[in-house]
Design a protein around this motif. Structure first.
Motif, mmCIF file in Angstrom:
data_model
loop_
_atom_site.group_PDB
_atom_site.id
_atom_site.type_symbol
_atom_site.label_atom_id
_atom_site.label_comp_id
_atom_site.label_asym_id
_atom_site.label_seq_id
_atom_site.Cartn_x
_atom_site.Cartn_y
_atom_site.Cartn_z
ATOM 1 N N ARG A 145 91.914 -53.173 -14.361
ATOM 2 C CA ARG A 145 91.346 -52.528 -12.873
ATOM 3 C C ARG A 145 92.185 -51.270 -12.758
ATOM 4 N N ALA A 168 90.019 -47.532 -12.348
ATOM 5 C CA ALA A 168 90.143 -46.783 -11.238
ATOM 6 C C ALA A 168 91.132 -45.494 -11.608
ATOM 7 N N GLN A 227 94.196 -45.228 -11.717
ATOM 8 C CA GLN A 227 95.289 -45.084 -10.802
ATOM 9 C C GLN A 227 96.693 -45.615 -11.369
ATOM 10 N N ARG A 270 85.641 -44.926 -6.729
ATOM 11 C CA ARG A 270 85.653 -45.410 -8.102
ATOM 12 C C ARG A 270 86.022 -46.945 -8.030
ATOM 13 N N ALA A 307 87.979 -49.181 -6.395
ATOM 14 C CA ALA A 307 89.276 -49.889 -6.191
ATOM 15 C C ALA A 307 89.681 -49.125 -5.154
ATOM 16 N N ALA A 329 92.555 -47.476 -3.242
ATOM 17 C CA ALA A 329 93.885 -46.507 -3.571
ATOM 18 C C ALA A 329 94.949 -47.252 -3.490
ATOM 19 N N TRP A 335 81.850 -53.630 -9.934
ATOM 20 C CA TRP A 335 83.250 -54.081 -9.398
ATOM 21 C C TRP A 335 83.067 -55.501 -8.754
#
Length: 200
Positions: free
Chosen positions: A29, A33, A35, A101, A103, A105, A180
């Motif tokens: 995930r 994303a 991240q 995206r 997900a 943040a 998602w």
């Protein structure tokens, strides 16, 4: 260094670590994303290396011989997986939690706490990495154990790096919120299934 023992450690760890679980789902995930991918991967690898080493050094045998520790690992882990699974289903059903995206943040601190929690409260980390890998590694001759541990470390590093950075190849697929939703739905189902299997 014994090459055969090295590849035995690599193969065993690779076969266990590639199974879908809470930790892998989170790394995927974060990779999708984009991240905090580097700290997420680094934490997973470092924790794996520490637990593999402790398992081969004898911690796996200690946990196996202590019913209370096994019970805590099983029931505590199952409760956590149920919570995580329901959280994933909630995310799948809640359209306002999805950004461009797919997900929500996370700040760096939250991302680090999340991956630590998913790693250390995941019962499969202890049952697979510490108990199984540890018990098999502990059966090796003392001078062969470092090769086994190094092989297991290699499998862990290769897997998490590939999963975290390779996830972006799937980015076009996950450009749609529906993808998602499906991913979160599957993650939730897998987490609840794992929790059920732990307590049955």
């Amino acid at each position: 260094m014994s090459t055969s023992v090295y590849f035995q450690g690599l193969g065993l760890c690779a076969s266990l670590i590639m199974a879908i679980g809470a930790q892998n789902a989170h790394v995927l995930r974060m990779g999708l994303a984009r991240q905090h991918v580097v700290p997420t991967i680094a934490i997973c690898i470092v924790l794996d290396c520490i637990l593999i080493t402790l398992g081969v050094a004898g911690m796996g045998k200690l946990i196996e011989d202590t019913p209370l520790l096994l019970a805590i690992t099983r029931w505590g882990g199952a409760a956590f997986l149920v919570w995580y699974g329901l959280r994933a289903w909630r995310s799948a059903l809640s359209s306002n939690q999805l950004d461009a995206r797919g997900a929500p943040a996370l700040d760096r601190r939250t991302a680090i706490i999340t991956v630590l929690t998913l790693s250390l409260l995941n019962p499969h980390v202890y049952l697979d990495t510490v108990l199984l890998v540890g018990s098999i590694g502990g059966q090796q001759a003392p001078d062969s154990r470092p090769a086994f541990v190094l092989g297991a470390w290699t499998a862990s590093a290769l897997w998490f790096i590939s999963l975290g950075f390779g996830a972006r190849l799937l980015a076009p697929l996950f450009a749609r919120p529906l993808a998602w939703r499906i991913l979160d739905g599957l993650i939730g189902a897998v987490m609840l299934l794992i929790a059920a299997l732990l307590v049955i």
